[in-house]
Structure formats: structure tokens, C-alpha cells
Design a protein around this motif. Structure first.
Motif, short mmCIF file in Angstrom:
data_model
loop_
_atom_site.label_atom_id
_atom_site.label_comp_id
_atom_site.label_asym_id
_atom_site.label_seq_id
_atom_site.Cartn_x
_atom_site.Cartn_y
_atom_site.Cartn_z
N SER A 49 50.65 -28.80 41.82
CA SER A 49 51.03 -27.52 42.42
C SER A 49 49.83 -26.59 42.59
O SER A 49 49.66 -25.97 43.64
N ASN A 50 48.98 -26.52 41.58
CA ASN A 50 47.81 -25.65 41.68
C ASN A 50 46.87 -26.10 42.80
O ASN A 50 46.34 -25.28 43.55
N ALA A 51 46.69 -27.42 42.94
CA ALA A 51 45.81 -27.93 43.99
C ALA A 51 46.40 -27.65 45.37
O ALA A 51 45.66 -27.30 46.31
N ALA A 52 47.70 -27.78 45.51
CA ALA A 52 48.34 -27.49 46.81
C ALA A 52 48.18 -26.01 47.15
O ALA A 52 47.86 -25.66 48.30
N ILE A 53 48.40 -25.14 46.17
CA ILE A 53 48.24 -23.70 46.39
C ILE A 53 46.80 -23.37 46.77
O ILE A 53 46.55 -22.65 47.75
N GLU A 54 45.83 -23.91 46.02
CA GLU A 54 44.42 -23.64 46.28
C GLU A 54 43.99 -24.13 47.66
O GLU A 54 43.09 -23.56 48.28
N ALA A 55 44.66 -25.17 48.18
CA ALA A 55 44.34 -25.71 49.50
C ALA A 55 45.12 -25.00 50.61
O ALA A 55 45.08 -25.42 51.76
N LYS A 73 57.51 -22.76 33.11
CA LYS A 73 57.69 -22.30 34.49
C LYS A 73 56.39 -21.78 35.10
O LYS A 73 55.67 -21.00 34.49
N HIS A 74 56.12 -22.21 36.32
CA HIS A 74 54.95 -21.75 37.08
C HIS A 74 55.32 -20.43 37.74
O HIS A 74 56.34 -20.33 38.41
N THR A 75 54.49 -19.42 37.55
CA THR A 75 54.81 -18.09 38.09
C THR A 75 54.06 -17.76 39.38
O THR A 75 54.27 -16.70 39.94
N GLY A 76 53.23 -18.68 39.87
CA GLY A 76 52.43 -18.37 41.05
C GLY A 76 52.81 -19.16 42.29
O GLY A 76 51.95 -19.43 43.13
N LEU A 77 54.08 -19.52 42.42
CA LEU A 77 54.50 -20.37 43.53
C LEU A 77 54.91 -19.55 44.75
O LEU A 77 55.22 -18.36 44.65
N THR A 78 54.96 -20.21 45.88
CA THR A 78 55.45 -19.58 47.11
C THR A 78 56.91 -19.20 46.93
O THR A 78 57.35 -18.13 47.35
N GLU A 79 57.67 -20.11 46.32
CA GLU A 79 59.10 -19.88 46.09
C GLU A 79 59.52 -20.62 44.82
O GLU A 79 59.07 -21.74 44.58
N LEU A 80 60.38 -20.00 44.04
CA LEU A 80 60.93 -20.64 42.84
C LEU A 80 62.45 -20.55 42.93
O LEU A 80 63.02 -19.47 43.03
N ILE A 81 63.09 -21.71 42.92
CA ILE A 81 64.55 -21.80 42.98
C ILE A 81 65.03 -22.21 41.59
O ILE A 81 64.58 -23.22 41.05
N GLU A 82 65.94 -21.44 41.02
CA GLU A 82 66.47 -21.77 39.71
C GLU A 82 67.89 -22.33 39.87
O GLU A 82 68.68 -21.81 40.64
N THR A 83 68.14 -23.43 39.15
CA THR A 83 69.46 -24.07 39.18
C THR A 83 70.03 -24.05 37.77
O THR A 83 69.29 -23.89 36.80
N LYS A 84 71.33 -24.24 37.68
CA LYS A 84 71.97 -24.25 36.36
C LYS A 84 71.67 -25.54 35.60
O LYS A 84 71.46 -25.52 34.40
N THR A 85 71.66 -26.67 36.30
CA THR A 85 71.55 -27.97 35.62
C THR A 85 70.47 -28.84 36.25
O THR A 85 70.01 -28.58 37.36
N MET A 86 70.13 -29.90 35.54
CA MET A 86 69.20 -30.90 36.08
C MET A 86 69.79 -31.58 37.31
O MET A 86 69.08 -31.86 38.28
N ALA A 87 71.09 -31.85 37.29
CA ALA A 87 71.74 -32.49 38.42
C ALA A 87 71.63 -31.62 39.67
O ALA A 87 71.33 -32.12 40.77
N GLU A 88 71.82 -30.31 39.52
CA GLU A 88 71.67 -29.39 40.65
C GLU A 88 70.22 -29.37 41.12
O GLU A 88 69.96 -29.29 42.32
N ARG A 89 69.29 -29.42 40.19
CA ARG A 89 67.87 -29.45 40.56
C ARG A 89 67.56 -30.69 41.39
O ARG A 89 66.91 -30.60 42.43
N LYS A 90 68.03 -31.84 40.93
CA LYS A 90 67.77 -33.08 41.67
C LYS A 90 68.35 -33.00 43.08
O LYS A 90 67.68 -33.36 44.05
N ASN A 91 69.58 -32.52 43.19
CA ASN A 91 70.22 -32.41 44.50
C ASN A 91 69.47 -31.44 45.41
O ASN A 91 69.29 -31.71 46.60
N LYS A 92 69.03 -30.31 44.88
CA LYS A 92 68.31 -29.31 45.68
C LYS A 92 66.97 -29.88 46.16
O LYS A 92 66.59 -29.69 47.33
N MET A 93 66.26 -30.59 45.29
CA MET A 93 64.98 -31.17 45.70
C MET A 93 65.18 -32.21 46.81
O MET A 93 64.41 -32.26 47.77
N ILE A 94 66.22 -33.01 46.70
CA ILE A 94 66.51 -34.00 47.73
C ILE A 94 66.86 -33.30 49.04
O ILE A 94 66.37 -33.66 50.11
#
Length: 180
Positions: A49-55, A73-94
Motif C-alpha cells: 500500500s505504501n509503495a502504491a501511494i508513493e507511486a 489500520k492504515h490511516t493514509g489511504l485514498t479510501e477506507l471501507i469498514e465492514t462488520k465481518t471478515m465475510a463482508e470484507r471478502k465480498n466487498k473486495m471481490i
């Protein structure tokens, strides 16, 4: 292209893991792609993530309400989406991603990338899937795939969207539609 990257939130014991994560993040940023990842600031997650941001790249973190993960948690991202569960996180990333890459990581990394492989084999998604084979890290997984094929629990065409490679140029071509 939005590229989901699954990888460890720790660094592992091989310096090449961090180097590869940084190089891949830099490639994402320099080529105008967006990194979609687990939202942590440490380990390979932090390096990519840091390398992508720096580039100059856009970086979207997707992080569940799990105390151990929230603590990183990384605080310097373009966007941070918070989900309730790991399952929700996996679905959102997909949902957010057009391609999927596994850098070295642990059981969580394998869980996430194999779920994508399963969805691909069922025709639910159609996207390139890459195992970034840093220093042979995914050779044992290549053997598992070969065993699946040899035992006839899968057909070769089900793995046509999967690449296991340690070569950034080959990975770049595969992600951008230049399949062999």
C-alpha cells in the motif's frame, strides 16, 4: 483496473517478500491501477500500500471490525471501507476488483484467493488470478493444483485464469490481458 491484493500483515522471514510487495505496489501506482487490499499498515500489506501511494496510485483498504486487524489500520489511504465481518470484507473486495493477486501470506491469504478461484471455476466471476511466487513461495500450492488435476477433481480449463509466477513482467502481461 482495480487489483485486489491478498497478503500477510506481517513481513515473513524472507526479505524478498517485502521487496516484492513494494515493487508490486509501485507497479500498481505507476501504471494507473487501484490497489484494493485489507487495509493494514504493517507487513506486506503496508509495503504494497505504501509503495502504491508513493507511486501516485489510488489505494482502497477494506477492513473488518476485528480488534486485532483494527489495531493495524492504515490511516493514509485514498479510501477506507469498514465492514462488520471478515465475510463482508471478502465480498466487498471481490465486488470492487477486476483482478486478484496473492503475495506471500498465511491462512487468511489462502482463504481469500481460493474463494476467488472457486467463484471463477463456477463462472460467477471472470478475472485474472495471480499467485506472486516470490522465491518459490507458492510452489507447494502449484503441487496442490497439479494433484487436483491428476485426481480429476478439476479440469485444466478451470485454471486458465490462474497464473503462478515470480516474474513481474509476466504478471503484468497476464493482468493486462496478454495471456499465453
Amino acid at each position: 483496473m482495480n487489483i485486489a491484493v491478498y497478503c500477510g500483515s506481517s513481513s515473513g522471514n524472507n526479505p524478498e517478500f517485502m521487496e516484492t510487495a513494494g515493487a508490486f505496489g509501485k507497479w500498481i501506482g505507476e501504471n494507473g491501477h487501484t490497489l484494493v487490499y485489507g487495509g493494514a499498515s504493517k507487513g506486506l500489506m503496508g509495503a504494497v500500500s505504501n509503495a502504491a501511494i508513493e507511486a501516485g496510485g489510488k489505494v482502497i483498504g477494506v477492513i473488518p471490525e476485528v480488534a486485532m486487524i483494527q489495531a493495524r489500520k492504515h490511516t493514509g489511504l485514498t479510501e477506507l471501507i469498514e465492514t462488520k465481518t471478515m465475510a463482508e470484507r471478502k465480498n466487498k473486495m471481490i465486488e470492487l476488483s477486476d483482478a486478484f493477486v496473492a503475495l506471500p501470506g498465511g491462512i487468511g491469504t489462502l482463504d481469500e484467493i481460493t474463494e476467488v478461484m472457486s467463484l471463477s471455476s463456477l463462472g460467477i466471476i471472470k478475472a485474472p488470478i495471480v499467485f506472486y511466487n516470490t522465491d518459490g513461495y507458492y510452489e507447494p500450492f502449484r503441487a496442490v493444483i497439479d494433484n487436483i488435476l491428476n485426481a480429476e477433481f478439476g479440469r485444466k480449463e478451470l485454471f486458465s485464469d490462474v497464473l503462478i509466477s515470480g516474474d513481474l513482467q509476466e504478471i503484468s502481461g497476464f493482468l493486462c490481458g496478454e495471456k499465453k
